[in-house]
Design a protein around this motif. Structure first.
Motif, PDB file in Angstrom:
ATOM      1  N   ALA A 127       2.388  11.236   2.906  1.00 40.35           N
ATOM      2  CA  ALA A 127       2.325  10.176   3.351  1.00 40.35           C
ATOM      3  C   ALA A 127       1.467   9.092   2.491  1.00 40.35           C
ATOM      4  O   ALA A 127       1.777   7.564   2.242  1.00 40.35           O
ATOM      5  CB  ALA A 127       1.601   9.544   5.120  1.00 40.35           C
ATOM      6  N   ARG A 131       2.651   5.747   0.029  1.00 38.75           N
ATOM      7  CA  ARG A 131       1.587   4.764  -0.609  1.00 38.75           C
ATOM      8  C   ARG A 131       1.588   3.639  -1.690  1.00 38.75           C
ATOM      9  O   ARG A 131       1.659   3.506  -2.343  1.00 38.75           O
ATOM     10  CB  ARG A 131       0.224   4.614   0.326  1.00 38.75           C
ATOM     11  CG  ARG A 131      -1.281   3.623   0.958  1.00 38.75           C
ATOM     12  CD  ARG A 131      -2.160   3.412   1.554  1.00 38.75           C
ATOM     13  NE  ARG A 131      -2.532   2.260   1.990  1.00 38.75           N
ATOM     14  CZ  ARG A 131      -2.000   1.843   3.041  1.00 38.75           C
ATOM     15  NH1 ARG A 131      -1.080   2.042   3.336  1.00 38.75           N
ATOM     16  NH2 ARG A 131      -2.896   0.199   2.743  1.00 38.75           N
ATOM     17  N   GLU A 146       2.859  -3.201   3.694  1.00 37.32           N
ATOM     18  CA  GLU A 146       2.716  -3.021   5.661  1.00 37.32           C
ATOM     19  C   GLU A 146       3.598  -3.061   6.221  1.00 37.32           C
ATOM     20  O   GLU A 146       3.441  -1.750   7.176  1.00 37.32           O
ATOM     21  CB  GLU A 146       1.442  -3.848   5.318  1.00 37.32           C
ATOM     22  CG  GLU A 146       0.096  -3.828   4.956  1.00 37.32           C
ATOM     23  CD  GLU A 146      -0.693  -2.235   4.808  1.00 37.32           C
ATOM     24  OE1 GLU A 146      -0.415  -1.623   5.605  1.00 37.32           O
ATOM     25  OE2 GLU A 146      -1.378  -2.119   3.841  1.00 37.32           O
ATOM     26  N   LEU A 149       5.989   0.196   5.374  1.00 34.20           N
ATOM     27  CA  LEU A 149       4.773   1.201   5.309  1.00 34.20           C
ATOM     28  C   LEU A 149       5.399   2.029   7.133  1.00 34.20           C
ATOM     29  O   LEU A 149       4.903   2.540   8.158  1.00 34.20           O
ATOM     30  CB  LEU A 149       3.598   1.399   5.312  1.00 34.20           C
ATOM     31  CG  LEU A 149       3.370   1.746   3.893  1.00 34.20           C
ATOM     32  CD1 LEU A 149       2.282   1.612   3.551  1.00 34.20           C
ATOM     33  CD2 LEU A 149       3.104   3.032   3.922  1.00 34.20           C
ATOM     34  N   LYS A 150       5.362   0.630   8.319  1.00 38.60           N
ATOM     35  CA  LYS A 150       5.223   0.292   9.932  1.00 38.60           C
ATOM     36  C   LYS A 150       6.550   0.919   9.970  1.00 38.60           C
ATOM     37  O   LYS A 150       6.595   1.845  10.848  1.00 38.60           O
ATOM     38  CB  LYS A 150       4.407  -0.965  10.252  1.00 38.60           C
ATOM     39  CG  LYS A 150       4.480  -1.262  11.555  1.00 38.60           C
ATOM     40  CD  LYS A 150       4.306  -2.074  12.050  1.00 38.60           C
ATOM     41  CE  LYS A 150       4.479  -2.534  13.520  1.00 38.60           C
ATOM     42  NZ  LYS A 150       5.470  -3.757  13.565  1.00 38.60           N
ATOM     43  N   ALA A 152       7.972   3.028   8.065  1.00 40.35           N
ATOM     44  CA  ALA A 152       9.025   4.260   7.698  1.00 40.35           C
ATOM     45  C   ALA A 152       8.047   4.754   8.678  1.00 40.35           C
ATOM     46  O   ALA A 152       8.288   6.253   9.466  1.00 40.35           O
ATOM     47  CB  ALA A 152       8.064   4.520   6.943  1.00 40.35           C
TER      48      ALA A 152
END
Ligand code: 5GP
Length: 206
Positions: A127, A131, A146, A149-150, A152
Motif C-alpha cells: 500500500a 501511495r 485521497e 486511495l479510499k 482502492a
C-alpha cells in the motif's frame, strides 16, 4: 486448437501500473487488442480523444447506455466509464485476445455476462508503494489521490473474485507474467472442447 480470442479483464488500484503493463504487452506481442473505453472524465494532460479514451459528455454517455452500445459501464469517483461493444465483438471474432482495462464493478458485470472471461488483478507490492506512485505521478490533486486511495481500499475487498493476481514490481517480469497466464489460458481443456472431440473422432477412425 481454439482460434477464438479470449476476453481478458485487467483491473488494479489506480496507480498500480496496469496501464503501463498493457502498453508494453501490446508493443511486444501482436495478438492483443486493447479496448478503448468511453468516459465522462476530463482528459488529462497528454491524453487524446480516441487514443486513451473516447471523451464524452454526460448526455452523450447516457445515450450510449440507452442504445445498448456498451458491454458494461460503471461510475468511478464521480464519472462514468464504459466499454463499447462493437470493437470487442469484432476483435474476438477475428481471433484476437481482447483486453479491457476496467474497474471492479465493470469486471464483475463482464464475468457475469461472459463467464469465460479471464480476470487479472494488478497490484503494487504494498500500500505504501501505491501511495508513493500516485503522488509521484503528479497528475491528480491531493484530494483526488485521497479519493482514489479510499476507493482502492474498497476495491481490495473484491480482489479474490479475480482469477490471478499480478504483482507489479519489475515491469518486464510483470509483462511476461501476464503473457504467460494468457497463453496458458488458451490451452485450458474447457476452451478446447471441439479440438478434443475431433481427436476422439479421428482416433476412433470416424
Ligand atoms: P482513470 O480515470 O485513472 O483513467 O480510470 C479510473 C478507473 O476507471 C480505472 O480503474 C480504470 O481501469 C477504470 N475504467 C476505465 N475504463 C473503464 C470502463 O470502460 N469500464 C469500467 N467499468 N471501468 C473503466
Amino acid at each position: 486448437m481454439n482460434s477464438q480470442g479470449i476476453l481478458i479483464v485487467v483491473s488494479g488500484f489506480s496507480g498500480s501500473g496496469k496501464g503501463t503493463i498493457m502498453k508494453e504487452l501490446l508493443k511486444k506481442y501482436d495478438n492483443y487488442a486493447l479496448s478503448i473505453s468511453a468516459t465522462t472524465r476530463q482528459p488529462r494532460e497528454g491524453e487524446t480523444d480516441g487514443r486513451e479514451y473516447f471523451f464524452k459528455t454526460r448526455e452523450e454517455f447516457e445515450k450510449m447506455i440507452a442504445k445498448e452500445e456498451l458491454i458494461e459501464y460503471a461510475k468511478y469517483v464521480n464519472n462514468y466509464y464504459g466499454t463499447p461493444r462493437a470493437y470487442v465483438e469484432e476483435q474476438l471474432a477475428a481471433g484476437r485476445d481482447v483486453i479491457l482495462e476496467i474497474e471492479i464493478q465493470g469486471a464483475l458485470k463482464v464475468k457475469e455476462r461472459f463467464p469465460e472471461t479471464l480476470l487479472l488483478f494488478v497490484t503494487p507490492p504494498s500500500a505504501e508503494e501505491l501511495r508513493r506512485r500516485l503522488i509521484g505521478r503528479g497528475t491528480e490533486s491531493m484530494e483526488v489521490i485521497e479519493a482514489r486511495l479510499k476507493r482502492a481500499a474498497e476495491e481490495a475487498d473484491g480482489m479474490e473474485s479475480y482469477d490471478y493476481f499480478v504483482v507489479n514490481d519489475v515491469l518486464e517480469t510483470c509483462v511476461e507474467d501476464v503473457h504467460r497466464i494468457i497463453r496458458a489460458e488458451h490451452s485450458k481443456s474447457c476452451r478446447n472442447k471441439a479440438f478434443a472431440e475431433q481427436i476422439k473422432r479421428e482416433l476412433k477412425g470416424e
